[in-house]
Write a protein that holds these residues in place. Sequence first.
Motif, mmCIF file in Angstrom:
data_model
loop_
_atom_site.group_PDB
_atom_site.id
_atom_site.type_symbol
_atom_site.label_atom_id
_atom_site.label_comp_id
_atom_site.label_asym_id
_atom_site.label_seq_id
_atom_site.Cartn_x
_atom_site.Cartn_y
_atom_site.Cartn_z
ATOM 1 N N ARG A 223 0.740 -1.222 0.050
ATOM 2 C CA ARG A 223 -0.120 0.048 -0.078
ATOM 3 C C ARG A 223 0.927 1.115 -0.058
ATOM 4 N NH1 ARG A 223 -4.106 -0.312 4.648
ATOM 5 N NH2 ARG A 223 -4.814 -1.961 3.213
ATOM 6 N N GLY A 224 2.023 1.323 0.692
ATOM 7 C CA GLY A 224 3.049 2.405 0.716
ATOM 8 C C GLY A 224 3.482 2.981 -0.511
ATOM 9 N N TYR A 225 3.855 1.914 -1.029
ATOM 10 C CA TYR A 225 4.360 1.790 -2.667
ATOM 11 C C TYR A 225 3.259 2.630 -3.600
ATOM 12 C CZ TYR A 225 6.041 0.682 -7.116
ATOM 13 O OH TYR A 225 6.471 0.662 -8.711
ATOM 14 N N PHE A 226 2.090 2.017 -3.606
ATOM 15 C CA PHE A 226 1.076 2.611 -4.317
ATOM 16 C C PHE A 226 1.068 4.107 -3.990
ATOM 17 C CE2 PHE A 226 0.593 -2.084 -5.191
ATOM 18 C CZ PHE A 226 0.581 -2.073 -6.695
ATOM 19 N N LYS A 227 0.900 4.308 -2.999
ATOM 20 C CA LYS A 227 0.520 5.672 -2.346
ATOM 21 C C LYS A 227 1.418 6.724 -2.736
ATOM 22 C CE LYS A 227 -2.488 5.008 1.656
ATOM 23 N NZ LYS A 227 -2.539 5.009 3.081
ATOM 24 N N LYS A 228 2.694 5.991 -2.527
ATOM 25 C CA LYS A 228 3.977 7.117 -3.078
ATOM 26 C C LYS A 228 3.790 7.239 -4.427
ATOM 27 C CE LYS A 228 8.973 7.187 -2.979
ATOM 28 N NZ LYS A 228 10.234 6.564 -2.399
ATOM 29 N N LYS A 229 3.658 6.350 -5.367
ATOM 30 C CA LYS A 229 3.464 6.361 -6.935
ATOM 31 C C LYS A 229 2.378 7.414 -7.222
ATOM 32 C CE LYS A 229 3.002 3.685 -11.045
ATOM 33 N NZ LYS A 229 2.949 2.379 -11.627
ATOM 34 N N ALA A 230 1.183 7.431 -6.294
ATOM 35 C CA ALA A 230 0.093 8.302 -6.490
ATOM 36 C C ALA A 230 0.498 9.557 -6.422
ATOM 37 C CB ALA A 230 -1.075 7.936 -5.983
ATOM 38 N N LYS A 231 1.328 10.179 -5.267
ATOM 39 C CA LYS A 231 1.832 11.363 -4.876
ATOM 40 C C LYS A 231 2.617 11.829 -6.236
ATOM 41 C CE LYS A 231 1.226 10.919 -0.125
ATOM 42 N NZ LYS A 231 2.137 10.938 1.404
ATOM 43 N N GLU A 232 3.709 11.048 -6.682
ATOM 44 C CA GLU A 232 4.431 11.326 -7.742
ATOM 45 C C GLU A 232 3.859 11.861 -8.894
ATOM 46 O OE1 GLU A 232 7.276 8.184 -8.042
ATOM 47 O OE2 GLU A 232 8.461 8.922 -6.375
ATOM 48 N N ASP A 233 2.674 11.069 -9.324
ATOM 49 C CA ASP A 233 1.873 11.459 -10.374
ATOM 50 C C ASP A 233 1.201 12.574 -10.236
ATOM 51 O OD1 ASP A 233 2.713 8.995 -11.651
ATOM 52 O OD2 ASP A 233 0.981 7.639 -10.908
ATOM 53 N N GLU A 234 0.667 12.808 -9.121
ATOM 54 C CA GLU A 234 0.068 14.150 -8.701
ATOM 55 C C GLU A 234 0.545 15.250 -9.170
ATOM 56 O OE1 GLU A 234 -1.936 13.979 -5.148
ATOM 57 O OE2 GLU A 234 -3.598 12.528 -5.836
#
Length: 341
Positions: A318-329
């Motif tokens: 879950r942490g990996y995906f949240k980090k990736k989502a923030k980078e995309d935003e």
Amino acid sequence: MSAESNKRSVTVGIFVLVGLVIFVAGVFVLGGQQKRFTRSLRIMAVFNDISGLKVGNNVWFSGVKIGTVKRISFFGNSQVEVDMDVEQSSQQYIRKDAKATIGSDGLIGNKIVVIQGGTISHPEIEEGDRLQTVAALSSDQILETLQENNRNLVRVTQDFKALVGNIRRGKGTVGAVLTDSLVANNFKMAMANLEKASVNTAAITGSVSRFASKLNTKGTLANELVTDTTIFRRLSRSANKLENVASNADKTVGTLGQVSQNLNRASEKLNNNNSPLGVLLTDQETATNLRITLRNLNEGTRLLNEDLKAAQNNFLLRGYFKKKAKEDEKRKADSTDASQK
């Protein structure tokens, strides 16, 4: 002396007086005709043949009697010299280059000497001058010429008689036309055709004349085509462009032909059962297997998507995906700011 003798003497005297008057008048008349009482000058001319000219015959100049022949004598071996007395008043009209010839006073009259005046550029004649002579046609020569003409006329008459005879017998083209009805009809038909051709020629000539008048009428297209060099240059450029278009069209047709050949070759490959595409298009079993394979791939893709969603909800990832989502935003926000600037 008695009265009777006196009467006889008076009668004789009257007759003698009348005779003297007649004699004197005759002398004056004959002297006037012979130019005895006028001032004259003598000129000469040498002829080869005088054709019966005699002393006392007249000398004429431009149709006027101006003198008489005074002496005729032989000159040289076979020539004849004629001495003439001409009036001194006619001297100013006769030039040194004048010519003398033997003529005739009428058709069968006495022989005369005819002087033909010279040119004004030469001086007047003088006493003792010898004029140049021109040989005249003699009566024998004239008769000989007439005889020759008569012989020619006889030959022409005979030839004409023979020609008319041939025509009457139907010989030759003219005889055939005049005697043969068939030839005459053909000739009439030919003349009728010729008349029609003349009418058609006249119509064509009129048409050509009208066309020429239109060409000469200013403002018409034909006149501008003939006379306006600008339009001619434009037409020339248009013709060149049309020629280029035609050549390009030929090239395009060639290209289309090549494409058509390529399509034919591709179609042949598609219809070939030995090629992969041919097998796909023509083999039913291969098509069925391809459909099953595609259905399995779709099913596997769907299951993989479900597995990925389940992995996102796993606490380990879950942490990996949240980090990736923030980078995309953040990346989207940076691109938006850059586009606004």
